[in-house]
Design an enzyme around this catalytic site. Sequence first.
Site, PDB file in Angstrom:
ATOM      1  N   LYS A  73       0.816  -1.216   0.000  1.00 25.98           N
ATOM      2  CA  LYS A  73       0.000   0.000   0.000  1.00 25.98           C
ATOM      3  C   LYS A  73       0.852   1.269   0.000  1.00 25.98           C
ATOM      4  O   LYS A  73       0.617   2.188  -0.789  1.00 25.98           O
ATOM      5  CB  LYS A  73      -0.933  -0.039   1.211  1.00 25.98           C
ATOM      6  CG  LYS A  73      -1.983   1.046   1.233  1.00 25.98           C
ATOM      7  CD  LYS A  73      -3.067   0.768   2.254  1.00 25.98           C
ATOM      8  CE  LYS A  73      -2.594   0.834   3.678  1.00 25.98           C
ATOM      9  NZ  LYS A  73      -1.991  -0.375   4.207  1.00 25.98           N
ATOM     10  N   THR A  75       4.030   1.513  -0.839  1.00 29.62           N
ATOM     11  CA  THR A  75       4.782   1.509  -2.101  1.00 29.62           C
ATOM     12  C   THR A  75       3.923   2.042  -3.240  1.00 29.62           C
ATOM     13  O   THR A  75       4.376   2.864  -4.045  1.00 29.62           O
ATOM     14  CB  THR A  75       5.264   0.076  -2.414  1.00 29.62           C
ATOM     15  OG1 THR A  75       6.088  -0.371  -1.339  1.00 29.62           O
ATOM     16  CG2 THR A  75       6.047   0.033  -3.712  1.00 29.62           C
ATOM     17  N   ARG A  96       1.840   8.432   6.679  1.00 33.21           N
ATOM     18  CA  ARG A  96       2.086   8.312   8.119  1.00 33.21           C
ATOM     19  C   ARG A  96       3.564   8.069   8.409  1.00 33.21           C
ATOM     20  O   ARG A  96       4.308   7.603   7.556  1.00 33.21           O
ATOM     21  CB  ARG A  96       1.280   7.152   8.697  1.00 33.21           C
ATOM     22  CG  ARG A  96      -0.221   7.365   8.681  1.00 33.21           C
ATOM     23  CD  ARG A  96      -0.946   6.127   9.182  1.00 33.21           C
ATOM     24  NE  ARG A  96      -0.679   4.981   8.337  1.00 33.21           N
ATOM     25  CZ  ARG A  96      -0.868   3.713   8.690  1.00 33.21           C
ATOM     26  NH1 ARG A  96      -1.309   3.437   9.901  1.00 33.21           N
ATOM     27  NH2 ARG A  96      -0.614   2.729   7.859  1.00 33.21           N
ATOM     28  N   LYS A 107       8.201  -5.695  10.286  1.00 32.02           N
ATOM     29  CA  LYS A 107       8.419  -5.093   8.965  1.00 32.02           C
ATOM     30  C   LYS A 107       9.887  -4.813   8.652  1.00 32.02           C
ATOM     31  O   LYS A 107      10.365  -5.070   7.561  1.00 32.02           O
ATOM     32  CB  LYS A 107       7.620  -3.791   8.849  1.00 32.02           C
ATOM     33  CG  LYS A 107       6.123  -3.995   8.678  1.00 32.02           C
ATOM     34  CD  LYS A 107       5.444  -2.664   8.399  1.00 32.02           C
ATOM     35  CE  LYS A 107       3.961  -2.861   8.119  1.00 32.02           C
ATOM     36  NZ  LYS A 107       3.288  -1.585   7.793  1.00 32.02           N
ATOM     37  N   ALA A 275      -4.129   1.331  12.366  1.00 30.97           N
ATOM     38  CA  ALA A 275      -5.535   1.256  11.980  1.00 30.97           C
ATOM     39  C   ALA A 275      -6.277   0.108  12.649  1.00 30.97           C
ATOM     40  O   ALA A 275      -7.504   0.078  12.623  1.00 30.97           O
ATOM     41  CB  ALA A 275      -5.658   1.121  10.465  1.00 30.97           C
ATOM     42  N   PHE A 303      -3.763  -0.711   6.919  1.00 31.75           N
ATOM     43  CA  PHE A 303      -4.332  -2.048   6.777  1.00 31.75           C
ATOM     44  C   PHE A 303      -5.406  -2.071   5.687  1.00 31.75           C
ATOM     45  O   PHE A 303      -5.386  -1.278   4.757  1.00 31.75           O
ATOM     46  CB  PHE A 303      -4.835  -2.581   8.117  1.00 31.75           C
ATOM     47  CG  PHE A 303      -3.734  -2.817   9.110  1.00 31.75           C
ATOM     48  CD1 PHE A 303      -2.630  -3.583   8.775  1.00 31.75           C
ATOM     49  CD2 PHE A 303      -3.772  -2.259  10.382  1.00 31.75           C
ATOM     50  CE1 PHE A 303      -1.593  -3.804   9.686  1.00 31.75           C
ATOM     51  CE2 PHE A 303      -2.742  -2.473  11.296  1.00 31.75           C
ATOM     52  CZ  PHE A 303      -1.658  -3.243  10.939  1.00 31.75           C
ATOM     53  N   PHE A 384       3.936  -8.799  -9.300  1.00 32.50           N
ATOM     54  CA  PHE A 384       5.005  -9.700  -8.864  1.00 32.50           C
ATOM     55  C   PHE A 384       5.434 -10.534 -10.071  1.00 32.50           C
ATOM     56  O   PHE A 384       4.610 -10.853 -10.939  1.00 32.50           O
ATOM     57  CB  PHE A 384       4.530 -10.616  -7.737  1.00 32.50           C
ATOM     58  CG  PHE A 384       4.457  -9.955  -6.392  1.00 32.50           C
ATOM     59  CD1 PHE A 384       5.485 -10.094  -5.468  1.00 32.50           C
ATOM     60  CD2 PHE A 384       3.360  -9.180  -6.038  1.00 32.50           C
ATOM     61  CE1 PHE A 384       5.422  -9.483  -4.223  1.00 32.50           C
ATOM     62  CE2 PHE A 384       3.281  -8.568  -4.794  1.00 32.50           C
ATOM     63  CZ  PHE A 384       4.322  -8.717  -3.883  1.00 32.50           C
ATOM     64  N   TRP A 412       7.118  -0.748  -7.816  1.00 29.98           N
ATOM     65  CA  TRP A 412       8.224  -1.308  -7.041  1.00 29.98           C
ATOM     66  C   TRP A 412       9.461  -1.475  -7.909  1.00 29.98           C
ATOM     67  O   TRP A 412      10.574  -1.153  -7.505  1.00 29.98           O
ATOM     68  CB  TRP A 412       7.808  -2.655  -6.439  1.00 29.98           C
ATOM     69  CG  TRP A 412       8.870  -3.281  -5.585  1.00 29.98           C
ATOM     70  CD1 TRP A 412       9.082  -3.073  -4.253  1.00 29.98           C
ATOM     71  CD2 TRP A 412       9.880  -4.207  -6.006  1.00 29.98           C
ATOM     72  NE1 TRP A 412      10.160  -3.807  -3.808  1.00 29.98           N
ATOM     73  CE2 TRP A 412      10.673  -4.517  -4.865  1.00 29.98           C
ATOM     74  CE3 TRP A 412      10.195  -4.800  -7.222  1.00 29.98           C
ATOM     75  CZ2 TRP A 412      11.748  -5.396  -4.931  1.00 29.98           C
ATOM     76  CZ3 TRP A 412      11.271  -5.683  -7.284  1.00 29.98           C
ATOM     77  CH2 TRP A 412      12.033  -5.974  -6.137  1.00 29.98           C
TER      78      TRP A 412
END
Length: 558
Positions: A73, A75, A96, A107, A275, A303, A384, A412
């Site tokens: 999200k 990214t 954020r 993470k 969240a 999220f 991906f 990405w």
Amino acid sequence: MSFKSDIEIAQETQMHPITQLAEELGVDAKYLEQYGRYKAKIDYNLLTDLADKPNGKLVLVTAITPTPAGEGKTTTSVGLADGLRKIGKKSVAALREPSLGPVFGVKGGAAGGGYAQVIPMEDINLHFTGDFHAIGAANNLLAAMLDNHIFQGNELGIDNRRITWKRAVDMNDRQLRHVTDGLGGRVNGMPREDGFEITVASEIMAILCLSNDIADLKTRLARIIVGYTRDEKPVSADELKAAGAMAALLKDALKPNLVQTLEHTPAFIHGGPFANIAHGCNSIMATRMALKLGDYTVTEAGFGADLGAEKFIDIKCRMAGLEPDAVVIVASVRALKHHGGVAKADLEQENLAALEKGLPNLLQHVDNIKNVFGLPCVVASNAFPSDTAAELNLMETKCRELGVNVVLSEVWAKGGVGGKALAEEVVRLCEQPKQFRFAYAESNTIAEKLNAISSKIYRADAVELSADARKQAQQLTDLGFGGLPICMAKTQYSFSDNATLLGAPSGFKITVRNLKVSAGAGFIVALTGDVMTMPGLPKVPSAERIDVDDTGKISGLF
């Protein structure tokens, strides 16, 4: 083929001086408070001078229910902001700040990824400009003043058993969830049960993010309820005479932070409530600055859309008078196959049956955004290498049946160039008609609001309130808090309150075990399932991989 890590990509980028970025954005130097060469705070008085300038378009980035397979999200948000610049639009990101808990926990970094990142990523992921430290200090000052008041005679008659205010630390530390303090004899305080929350769950974090200016900040701080008296009257921070000192600690933290993406798109990064246990959005002030300074503001909510987007709309937009112009729902074939029952180790293999089984999760989020909230949306398929044409076609076909397009996002791997197609669709959507609405009305009762969220968003059969929660709902209504919006504290891994129910479950009930008013923030927190306000570290925390060499260069931050 070897891939560079996120931190390696970030460290190879030649950043522009923050003064140059501010000048290009149209921020006068008098509003700029530099923290080194590449980050700065922006004085909130800028908003007063920009009051008559029209807002740009507001784009919300949300996602499907998160999985270990990854959705991307942040990214996507960064890549979309860069992509909008690639097609000639003046875009600004409003995101954020990461919490140290997840950075050192699961993470290992939360500033985007690949070629769609905000920088300096090491600073952003660690101490940044000290906002979280200030929030923790203000939180703990109030806790100290509360216990000192009790120790010094307890003039307000506070009931030791009904203190609701906890201490805070910005770290995952399960050892601090439940503690007993004030031990060691009379001079060391009054013994009582206590506990810690992670800083991003503190009401101070929510207040900072929902405040319009410093006057509003002080008003909200004064309203905080820290506990109840022996005759069940609420006790506020104002009664403890703590609000002024807390505001003094927060006066600089209230100022939005300006940084840049790898492609030098301006990014405001400010505030960081989770969240799943808070409202999951960056600050109103940063969002408003971005809207005044850019033609398109790209923001995100934490999220899945059942948590972040719902709270963004029903709490943040309601309080700030904002309306999103378009919504991006991030999904990946891999994540949807996981929702369809495929183990993480097997996600590289084509599996149309599992994808079809997992797709209802995406489709429910799409339906909620489009038909519950009345907003135009697009699905960003986070690319991906293992995705197959057949899998991508199936996702596209199912979404089109709901009248929503799917756009392949390659940010990405390619940065802004990989987000151009998504940017073009977002620009188109921003000009489409909308019927923006909330999931419930402010005039609804607490029970009606809980039922609206659970039935409309989660698709639960019913809401069950524990005996304590029923009593609390009546007490909060009697105290005049019944008109506040609801902030659901729920697992992020499922539409339900059971983390093991993947996809789009049915035939379940939402159980609310506790209701607590955050009077300063202006919402009621509904605790469901076993969600906690202080996470723990995993068996192998990311902190084990993070290091710094003799030159000061950090490694291991993802």
